[in-house]
Write an enzyme that holds these catalytic residues in place. Sequence first.
Site, PDB file in Angstrom:
ATOM      1  N   GLU A  27      -9.215   4.212  -2.092  1.00  0.00           N
ATOM      2  CA  GLU A  27      -7.995   4.011  -2.883  1.00  0.00           C
ATOM      3  C   GLU A  27      -8.338   3.327  -4.203  1.00  0.00           C
ATOM      4  O   GLU A  27      -9.409   2.746  -4.361  1.00  0.00           O
ATOM      5  CB  GLU A  27      -6.987   3.118  -2.134  1.00  0.00           C
ATOM      6  CG  GLU A  27      -6.578   3.641  -0.767  1.00  0.00           C
ATOM      7  CD  GLU A  27      -5.351   2.926  -0.196  1.00  0.00           C
ATOM      8  OE1 GLU A  27      -4.593   2.292  -0.970  1.00  0.00           O
ATOM      9  OE2 GLU A  27      -5.154   3.003   1.034  1.00  0.00           O
ATOM     10  N   HIS A  36      -4.232  13.685   0.999  1.00  0.00           N
ATOM     11  CA  HIS A  36      -4.468  12.857   2.187  1.00  0.00           C
ATOM     12  C   HIS A  36      -3.229  12.865   3.081  1.00  0.00           C
ATOM     13  O   HIS A  36      -3.347  12.967   4.309  1.00  0.00           O
ATOM     14  CB  HIS A  36      -4.801  11.420   1.783  1.00  0.00           C
ATOM     15  CG  HIS A  36      -4.754  10.442   2.922  1.00  0.00           C
ATOM     16  ND1 HIS A  36      -5.740  10.352   3.869  1.00  0.00           N
ATOM     17  CD2 HIS A  36      -3.808   9.525   3.279  1.00  0.00           C
ATOM     18  CE1 HIS A  36      -5.421   9.418   4.755  1.00  0.00           C
ATOM     19  NE2 HIS A  36      -4.256   8.906   4.430  1.00  0.00           N
ATOM     20  N   LYS A  55      -4.227  -1.957  10.179  1.00  0.00           N
ATOM     21  CA  LYS A  55      -4.598  -2.094   8.769  1.00  0.00           C
ATOM     22  C   LYS A  55      -4.804  -3.552   8.356  1.00  0.00           C
ATOM     23  O   LYS A  55      -5.467  -3.821   7.360  1.00  0.00           O
ATOM     24  CB  LYS A  55      -3.473  -1.528   7.885  1.00  0.00           C
ATOM     25  CG  LYS A  55      -3.117  -0.085   8.176  1.00  0.00           C
ATOM     26  CD  LYS A  55      -4.058   0.851   7.466  1.00  0.00           C
ATOM     27  CE  LYS A  55      -3.528   2.272   7.498  1.00  0.00           C
ATOM     28  NZ  LYS A  55      -4.365   3.169   6.702  1.00  0.00           N
ATOM     29  N   ASP A  87       0.843  -1.197   0.000  1.00  0.00           N
ATOM     30  CA  ASP A  87       0.000   0.000   0.000  1.00  0.00           C
ATOM     31  C   ASP A  87       0.877   1.245   0.000  1.00  0.00           C
ATOM     32  O   ASP A  87       1.657   1.462   0.934  1.00  0.00           O
ATOM     33  CB  ASP A  87      -0.924  -0.016   1.222  1.00  0.00           C
ATOM     34  CG  ASP A  87      -2.085   0.955   1.057  1.00  0.00           C
ATOM     35  OD1 ASP A  87      -2.347   1.401  -0.084  1.00  0.00           O
ATOM     36  OD2 ASP A  87      -2.733   1.267   2.069  1.00  0.00           O
ATOM     37  N   GLU A 146     -10.668   3.951   3.825  1.00  0.00           N
ATOM     38  CA  GLU A 146      -9.756   4.752   3.007  1.00  0.00           C
ATOM     39  C   GLU A 146     -10.088   4.486   1.545  1.00  0.00           C
ATOM     40  O   GLU A 146     -10.059   3.344   1.078  1.00  0.00           O
ATOM     41  CB  GLU A 146      -8.286   4.413   3.288  1.00  0.00           C
ATOM     42  CG  GLU A 146      -7.793   5.000   4.595  1.00  0.00           C
ATOM     43  CD  GLU A 146      -6.273   4.938   4.757  1.00  0.00           C
ATOM     44  OE1 GLU A 146      -5.620   4.137   4.056  1.00  0.00           O
ATOM     45  OE2 GLU A 146      -5.751   5.701   5.589  1.00  0.00           O
ATOM     46  N   THR A 159      -9.046  -5.631   4.099  1.00  0.00           N
ATOM     47  CA  THR A 159      -8.998  -4.716   2.960  1.00  0.00           C
ATOM     48  C   THR A 159     -10.048  -5.224   1.981  1.00  0.00           C
ATOM     49  O   THR A 159     -10.128  -6.432   1.746  1.00  0.00           O
ATOM     50  CB  THR A 159      -7.608  -4.751   2.274  1.00  0.00           C
ATOM     51  OG1 THR A 159      -6.615  -4.398   3.246  1.00  0.00           O
ATOM     52  CG2 THR A 159      -7.536  -3.778   1.107  1.00  0.00           C
ATOM     53  N   GLU A 166     -10.264  12.531   7.818  1.00  0.00           N
ATOM     54  CA  GLU A 166     -10.195  13.857   7.207  1.00  0.00           C
ATOM     55  C   GLU A 166     -11.558  14.549   7.223  1.00  0.00           C
ATOM     56  O   GLU A 166     -11.655  15.739   7.512  1.00  0.00           O
ATOM     57  CB  GLU A 166      -9.701  13.722   5.759  1.00  0.00           C
ATOM     58  CG  GLU A 166      -8.265  13.206   5.673  1.00  0.00           C
ATOM     59  CD  GLU A 166      -7.988  12.589   4.318  1.00  0.00           C
ATOM     60  OE1 GLU A 166      -7.688  13.339   3.378  1.00  0.00           O
ATOM     61  OE2 GLU A 166      -8.089  11.355   4.185  1.00  0.00           O
ATOM     62  N   GLN A 199      -3.769   2.633  15.170  1.00  0.00           N
ATOM     63  CA  GLN A 199      -2.701   3.133  14.289  1.00  0.00           C
ATOM     64  C   GLN A 199      -1.857   4.192  14.997  1.00  0.00           C
ATOM     65  O   GLN A 199      -0.629   4.183  14.952  1.00  0.00           O
ATOM     66  CB  GLN A 199      -3.328   3.724  13.020  1.00  0.00           C
ATOM     67  CG  GLN A 199      -2.310   4.231  12.000  1.00  0.00           C
ATOM     68  CD  GLN A 199      -2.970   4.824  10.761  1.00  0.00           C
ATOM     69  OE1 GLN A 199      -4.200   4.868  10.653  1.00  0.00           O
ATOM     70  NE2 GLN A 199      -2.167   5.275   9.820  1.00  0.00           N
TER      71      GLN A 199
HETATM   72 CA    CA Z   1      -3.938   3.155   2.891  1.00  0.00          CA
END
Ligand code: CA
Length: 438
Positions: A212, A144, A264, A137, A210, A268, A385, A251
Amino acid sequence: MTLDETHDPARRSWVDSANNRATDFPIQNLPLGMFTPGSGGEPRPGIAIGDNILDLVAAHQLKLLPESIREEAVFQSTLNALFASGPRPLQELRRRVGELLDAGPTGMIARDCASKLLHNMGSSTLHRPTAIANYTDFYAGIHHAIAAGVQLTPDDPLPTNYKWVPIAYHGRASSVRASGASVRRPWGQRPPAAGESAPAFGPCERLDFELEMGFYIGAGNQQGESIPLELAGDQIVGYSLLNDWSARDVQRWEMFPLGPFLSKSFATSISPWVVTADALLPFRAPAFARPVDDPQPLPYLLDEKDRAEGNLDVILSVFLSTERMRANGEKPVEIMASNARHVYWTPAQMVTHHTVNGCNLMPGDLIGTGTISGPSDAELGSMLELTVGGHRPISLPNGERRTFLADGDEITIRGRCERAGFAAIGFGSCIGTIVAAR
Ligand code: CA
């Protein structure tokens, strides 16, 4: 790679649903995926066309595929062998399948065998496209990186190496799941509360998504060799949508100095269809416009063609649906939109940098771009965010508020490419629902 008849916007398919302007899968797209038909049987490779899936095993048995597509690459429970074939056979496959599905004379043979070749997508089960040996990743979404940096490392929001080196960490491949799989809230160590010296231990309280893009590696490289930038594009078979679920409290406590680990690795999610680099050719975009004060990339990361068209123009959006919204029959609400162009490093630069030390990429490996936020407040690619680290909750139309994700929340990522003079294509969706910690 050049534009050809497969990109012709006038082309129509004999599969009616593929000609609907709203579909993500017109005949100009033809993404690859793994599926099990509703009628049962083994998982097999297929190509999305409108609301249907073209069965590549059946197409092979009917001798409809090009000779360069070997039987051993098709009779598989993953796309790894097909991806390892390299760009030329995959381009031939795209051309041939375009002919087979064409509304004109070239589609007659396949049309006559439609009952053997086509499956309804809605009643099929879609799987993870490849057996992912390695998942990396990156952190290429610069907006970001700055926004997250302000919260996680306020003294040094954008690391001093950021504009020199494409930053990444090795992610966890075993927990990558296809869209639709639920995500259990993880347990972990959370930072010590005010006045405490010991960390708290329990279910994550700051669960996040997230936004992506992910992309898949083709033939790969031998260990000890590297992939030069001008050849890196040939190694990218195609792209999917990726949600890198993140436990922000875990995290914050664990990530220094070696980076994210358990925050993480629990899950995913990826969208099941791999939109090929060939299909995306009309939607290429220039590399990120570096401000004049930014350094030029080192020579191994600099290529004029890559600067001119190394990025992709993909409109990305994230929808949230809470348990209460679904119970009341309310539609998911769009909480942000962004574009795949907002990455500081191009996917080809990521591939080249990944291998510059001789690290071997393998067929079917998955690479994430990093969270893709845009420059404005409407383009923030994570709850971290959107809510400024949980300080400013977002309000939903039904009055519910969110800082981070609650149990029962469902996140859907969508992606679509639109450009005048070309048929719009899409990525389908990447969906995941949070279930309570156990
Ligand atoms: Ca990421």
